[in-house]
Scaffold this active site. Structure first.
Site, PDB file in Angstrom:
ATOM      1  CG  ASP A  73      -4.649   9.524   8.683  1.00  0.00           C
ATOM      2  OD1 ASP A  73      -5.245   8.945   7.754  1.00  0.00           O
ATOM      3  OD2 ASP A  73      -4.526   9.032   9.825  1.00  0.00           O
ATOM      4  CE1 TYR A 171      -4.374  -4.704  -3.344  1.00  0.00           C
ATOM      5  CE2 TYR A 171      -4.457  -6.435  -5.017  1.00  0.00           C
ATOM      6  CZ  TYR A 171      -3.903  -5.252  -4.536  1.00  0.00           C
ATOM      7  OH  TYR A 171      -2.884  -4.647  -5.211  1.00  0.00           O
ATOM      8  CE  LYS A 175      -5.348  -1.645  -4.946  1.00  0.00           C
ATOM      9  NZ  LYS A 175      -4.708  -0.315  -4.873  1.00  0.00           N
ATOM     10  CB  THR A 206       7.224  -1.052  -4.250  1.00  0.00           C
ATOM     11  OG1 THR A 206       6.823  -2.321  -3.716  1.00  0.00           O
ATOM     12  CG2 THR A 206       6.271  -0.645  -5.377  1.00  0.00           C
TER      13      THR A 206
END
Length: 278
Positions: A73, A171, A175, A206
């Site tokens: 993790d 997001y 990024k 994906t």
């Protein structure tokens, strides 16, 4: 792209998607690949997605490399420390770290909502703790192994669309932070012969994307396989002059033209752009 026999890599977040594809392509080139993730056989992945670290390791070995699955993790520092201590103990060094672990999609099975930031529920932990900080901490523990070897590469996988806003503030900022992180790491690692880059794929098919397609079909013409990104990583790590790229934000599409590789269907998809009207 040459051979990667004798190279040692760690690919984080490799139980599925881009990480699994990168690990498998490195295996095809003969690398030893430590694949990490939180899901082990018998456990349940976030959002019920398929894959485990054991499955990923087997895929690497079946492709021709040596796959080693490690439950890790990347939001837990003790897990990260144990991972790189194991790499040091078993391999004596490291040639490549791919920071691909990303918690920002969890709970967003149908995709990230394109809504004003003030209407969104907070996704800070997923984007910045299980994303940005996970990459930073993994890089911090990997760097000594790379520096001691006097060569190597760190790759931060990111989303990028020629500087356009990615339509989700958390997001977009997260990024962008990974790209800037690669720039700073490159500056500090260059004297030690180690490169760092940010690398952006296009719209990949994906498991998550294809599950969304199965639920509500859409045009896949602009998509690419995750292996396209894997081939970009393999080309970079095989390049003896990889320092020329250090600190840059690269795309799989541009590197395909530089190194001459293709996607699995023989095409060379262009670097991703946000479709008009989105």
């Amino acid at each position: 792209m040459g051979t990667l026999g004798g190279k040692v890599a760690v690919v984080t977040g490799a139980t599925r998607g881009a990480g699994l594809a990168i690990a498998r392509v490195l295996g095809e080139q003969g690398a030893t690949v430590y694949v990490t993730g939180r899901t082990t056989r018998g456990g349940r992945a976030p959002d019920g997605m398929p894959g485990s670290v054991e499955d990923a390791a087997e895929a690497v070995s079946q492709a021709g490399g040596v796959g080693i699955g490690v439950r890790c993790d990347h939001t837990v520092e003790a897990d990260i420390q144990a991972l790189f201590a194991r790499v040091r103990r078993e391999q004596g060094g490291l040639d490549l770290l791919v920071n691909n672990a990303w918690g920002g999609y969890e709970g967003a099975a149908s995709g990230l909502p394109m809504e004003p930031f003030w209407t969104l529920p907070s996704s800070w932990d997923g984007m910045f703790v299980a994303g940005v900080r996970a990459a930073f901490d993994s890089s911090r523990h990997a760097a000594p192994l790379l520096v001691e070897r006097g060569r190597g590469l760190i790759v931060n996988t990111i989303a990028w669309a020629h500087g356009e806003y990615l339509r989700h503030l958390y997001y977009d900022v997260a990024k962008s932070a990974l790209a800037r992180m690669a720039y700073g790491m490159a500056w500090e690692l260059r004297p030690h012969g180690v490169a760092a880059v940010a690398l952006a794929p296009g719209w990949m098919r994906t498991e998550r994307v294809m599950a969304a397609h199965d639920a509500a079909p859409f045009n896949l013409d602009a998509t690419e396989s995750p292996a396209y990104l894997g081939r970009a990583v393999a080309a970079l790590v095989a390049d003896t002059d990889v320092l020329r790229w250090s600190g840059q934000l690269l795309t799989a599409g541009d590197l395909a033209r530089e190194y001459g590789f293709t996607d699995v269907d023989g095409r060379q998809p262009e670097p991703f752009r946000i479709p008009a009207g989105v």
